[in-house]
Design a protein around this motif. Structure first.
Motif, PDB file in Angstrom:
ATOM      1  N   UNK A  31       0.808  -1.203   0.000  1.00  0.00           N
ATOM      2  CA  UNK A  31       0.000   0.000   0.000  1.00  0.00           C
ATOM      3  C   UNK A  31       0.841   1.254   0.000  1.00  0.00           C
ATOM      4  N   UNK A  32       2.145   1.093  -0.020  1.00  0.00           N
ATOM      5  CA  UNK A  32       3.059   2.218  -0.094  1.00  0.00           C
ATOM      6  C   UNK A  32       3.876   2.097  -1.373  1.00  0.00           C
ATOM      7  N   UNK A  33       4.539   3.150  -1.742  1.00  0.00           N
ATOM      8  CA  UNK A  33       5.316   3.130  -2.979  1.00  0.00           C
ATOM      9  C   UNK A  33       6.583   2.323  -2.787  1.00  0.00           C
ATOM     10  N   UNK A  34       7.063   1.730  -3.856  1.00  0.00           N
ATOM     11  CA  UNK A  34       8.359   1.082  -3.825  1.00  0.00           C
ATOM     12  C   UNK A  34       9.439   2.126  -3.640  1.00  0.00           C
ATOM     13  N   UNK A  35      10.641   1.661  -3.304  1.00  0.00           N
ATOM     14  CA  UNK A  35      11.726   2.592  -3.013  1.00  0.00           C
ATOM     15  C   UNK A  35      12.093   3.439  -4.220  1.00  0.00           C
ATOM     16  N   UNK A  36      11.908   2.869  -5.413  1.00  0.00           N
ATOM     17  CA  UNK A  36      12.310   3.620  -6.590  1.00  0.00           C
ATOM     18  C   UNK A  36      11.187   4.508  -7.109  1.00  0.00           C
ATOM     19  N   UNK A  37      10.098   4.618  -6.351  1.00  0.00           N
ATOM     20  CA  UNK A  37       9.001   5.461  -6.755  1.00  0.00           C
ATOM     21  C   UNK A  37       8.881   6.645  -5.811  1.00  0.00           C
ATOM     22  N   UNK A  38       8.325   7.711  -6.322  1.00  0.00           N
ATOM     23  CA  UNK A  38       8.098   8.877  -5.471  1.00  0.00           C
ATOM     24  C   UNK A  38       6.978   8.577  -4.496  1.00  0.00           C
ATOM     25  N   UNK A  39       7.105   8.998  -3.238  1.00  0.00           N
ATOM     26  CA  UNK A  39       6.042   8.758  -2.266  1.00  0.00           C
ATOM     27  C   UNK A  39       4.796   9.539  -2.632  1.00  0.00           C
ATOM     28  N   UNK A  40       3.629   9.023  -2.253  1.00  0.00           N
ATOM     29  CA  UNK A  40       2.402   9.760  -2.558  1.00  0.00           C
ATOM     30  C   UNK A  40       2.401  11.111  -1.886  1.00  0.00           C
ATOM     31  N   UNK A 128      -6.128   8.355  -1.855  1.00  0.00           N
ATOM     32  CA  UNK A 128      -6.176   7.233  -2.804  1.00  0.00           C
ATOM     33  C   UNK A 128      -4.802   6.607  -3.053  1.00  0.00           C
ATOM     34  N   UNK A 129      -3.953   6.609  -2.035  1.00  0.00           N
ATOM     35  CA  UNK A 129      -2.605   6.074  -2.204  1.00  0.00           C
ATOM     36  C   UNK A 129      -2.607   4.558  -2.391  1.00  0.00           C
ATOM     37  N   UNK A 130      -3.690   3.884  -1.987  1.00  0.00           N
ATOM     38  CA  UNK A 130      -3.740   2.430  -2.092  1.00  0.00           C
ATOM     39  C   UNK A 130      -4.079   1.945  -3.492  1.00  0.00           C
ATOM     40  N   UNK A 131      -4.618   2.811  -4.338  1.00  0.00           N
ATOM     41  CA  UNK A 131      -5.054   2.381  -5.668  1.00  0.00           C
ATOM     42  C   UNK A 131      -3.933   1.706  -6.445  1.00  0.00           C
ATOM     43  N   UNK A 132      -2.754   2.287  -6.390  1.00  0.00           N
ATOM     44  CA  UNK A 132      -1.633   1.761  -7.165  1.00  0.00           C
ATOM     45  C   UNK A 132      -1.217   0.382  -6.674  1.00  0.00           C
ATOM     46  N   UNK A 133      -1.215   0.179  -5.342  1.00  0.00           N
ATOM     47  CA  UNK A 133      -0.833  -1.120  -4.800  1.00  0.00           C
ATOM     48  C   UNK A 133      -1.857  -2.193  -5.142  1.00  0.00           C
ATOM     49  N   UNK A 134      -3.134  -1.847  -5.110  1.00  0.00           N
ATOM     50  CA  UNK A 134      -4.178  -2.814  -5.445  1.00  0.00           C
ATOM     51  C   UNK A 134      -4.079  -3.225  -6.902  1.00  0.00           C
ATOM     52  N   UNK A 135      -3.792  -2.289  -7.785  1.00  0.00           N
ATOM     53  CA  UNK A 135      -3.663  -2.603  -9.209  1.00  0.00           C
ATOM     54  C   UNK A 135      -2.464  -3.491  -9.491  1.00  0.00           C
ATOM     55  N   UNK A 136      -1.460  -3.454  -8.600  1.00  0.00           N
ATOM     56  CA  UNK A 136      -0.292  -4.323  -8.769  1.00  0.00           C
ATOM     57  C   UNK A 136      -0.479  -5.672  -8.106  1.00  0.00           C
ATOM     58  N   UNK A 137      -1.609  -5.893  -7.435  1.00  0.00           N
ATOM     59  CA  UNK A 137      -1.815  -7.108  -6.674  1.00  0.00           C
ATOM     60  C   UNK A 137      -2.125  -8.306  -7.544  1.00  0.00           C
ATOM     61  N   UNK A 138      -2.307  -9.478  -6.888  1.00  0.00           N
ATOM     62  CA  UNK A 138      -2.561 -10.710  -7.647  1.00  0.00           C
ATOM     63  C   UNK A 138      -3.902 -10.686  -8.370  1.00  0.00           C
ATOM     64  N   UNK A 139      -4.868  -9.958  -7.833  1.00  0.00           N
ATOM     65  CA  UNK A 139      -6.178  -9.829  -8.478  1.00  0.00           C
ATOM     66  C   UNK A 139      -6.455  -8.348  -8.710  1.00  0.00           C
ATOM     67  N   UNK A 140      -5.790  -7.759  -9.696  1.00  0.00           N
ATOM     68  CA  UNK A 140      -5.910  -6.313  -9.875  1.00  0.00           C
ATOM     69  C   UNK A 140      -7.338  -5.889 -10.198  1.00  0.00           C
ATOM     70  N   UNK A 141      -7.797  -4.882  -9.512  1.00  0.00           N
ATOM     71  CA  UNK A 141      -9.124  -4.325  -9.772  1.00  0.00           C
ATOM     72  C   UNK A 141      -9.067  -2.837  -9.473  1.00  0.00           C
ATOM     73  N   UNK A 142      -9.659  -2.055 -10.347  1.00  0.00           N
ATOM     74  CA  UNK A 142      -9.700  -0.629 -10.127  1.00  0.00           C
ATOM     75  C   UNK A 142     -10.769  -0.262  -9.118  1.00  0.00           C
ATOM     76  N   UNK A 143     -10.754   0.963  -8.652  1.00  0.00           N
ATOM     77  CA  UNK A 143     -11.763   1.399  -7.683  1.00  0.00           C
ATOM     78  C   UNK A 143     -13.141   1.481  -8.322  1.00  0.00           C
TER      79      UNK A 143
END
Length: 238
Positions: A31-40, A128-143
């Motif tokens: 639910x947080x950005x990866x290290x190589x990504x800018x924080x929300x 909406x910082x969680x949207x990106x993590x959910x889309x990268x998940x095993x069952x990606x679904x948009x809001x």
């Protein structure tokens, strides 16, 4: 025994008086950005849309809510008071640490509506910082559409069951926004914990903790059996 549990929870949840979610270091938190990504970036005030997912950091936790419009946020928070009284005015008052801790012990919570300022409790709100993590998940679904998200939250208002790991404020917001109740932080924490427990070098520590529970709680079947069975099972599984 209740006093001891309350004391331990107070030490754990100190300075986190509004809501709980199982964000515990040191495992990396989804639910947080990866290290190589800018924080929300923090959301500008009064720029929220109905159905937005808001999150605020606590000392040890992250708390989540759904924006309903007109400066109102629906969020789940442990609370013992709805179990004790039906007086709406009392229940709607700001939840104190005592109410929160007893709610955790009793596994009861309220899905309630508070002002954005009360929800944030002085912390920076992320949008909406969680949207990106959910889309990268095993069952990606948009809001879901914002109006449906808000309606889902409004339908759940009131007293509900609570579990620190299995039914917390993150499960509430993911059910509303994505149609599936989950806690990304809980999942990753449990995976991290499982790896630590299954390590052979930690079996001795588990046994020592079991012996400590026997010293504190007394020798009985309920304390002696786990002390013997759990380390043996973990050793065989490792």
């Amino acid at each position: 025994m209740l006093d001891t549990l309350t004391f331990l929870l107070q030490r754990l949840f100190l300075l986190a008086p509004i809501g709980l979610s199982s964000r515990l270091p040191p495992p990396p938190l989804p639910g947080r950005c990866d290290r190589d990504e800018a924080p929300p970036q923090p959301a500008p005030p009064h720029r929220f849309q109905r159905g937005d997912l808001l999150e605020v950091p606590r000392t040890l936790f992250t708390h989540f809510g759904i924006y309903l419009g007109e400066d109102r946020v629906a969020h789940m928070i442990p609370d013992i008071l709805p179990v004790l009284t039906a007086e709406r005015r009392q229940v709607q008052e700001m939840v104190t640490n005592t109410r929160l801790l007893l709610g955790v012990l009793a596994k009861r919570a309220s899905v309630r509506v508070d002002a954005v300022e009360d929800f944030a409790y002085g912390a920076v709100i992320r949008l909406n910082a969680m949207d990106r993590a959910v889309l990268r998940g095993p069952l990606p679904r948009g809001p879901l559409p914002g109006e449906e998200v808000a309606r889902r939250a409004e339908l759940m208002l009131g007293s509900v069951s609570y579990s620190l790991l299995w039914n917390n404020c993150e499960h509430f917001v993911t059910h509303c926004r994505y149609g599936s109740a989950q806690s990304l932080q809980t999942d990753q924490f449990c995976e991290w914990l499982k790896l630590r427990i299954l390590a052979q070098r930690n079996v001795l520590l588990t046994a020592l903790l079991g012996l400590l529970s026997m010293v504190c709680l007394g020798i009985s079947l309920s304390t002696a059996l786990p002390t013997l069975v759990i380390p043996f099972t973990l050793w065989m599984a490792s």
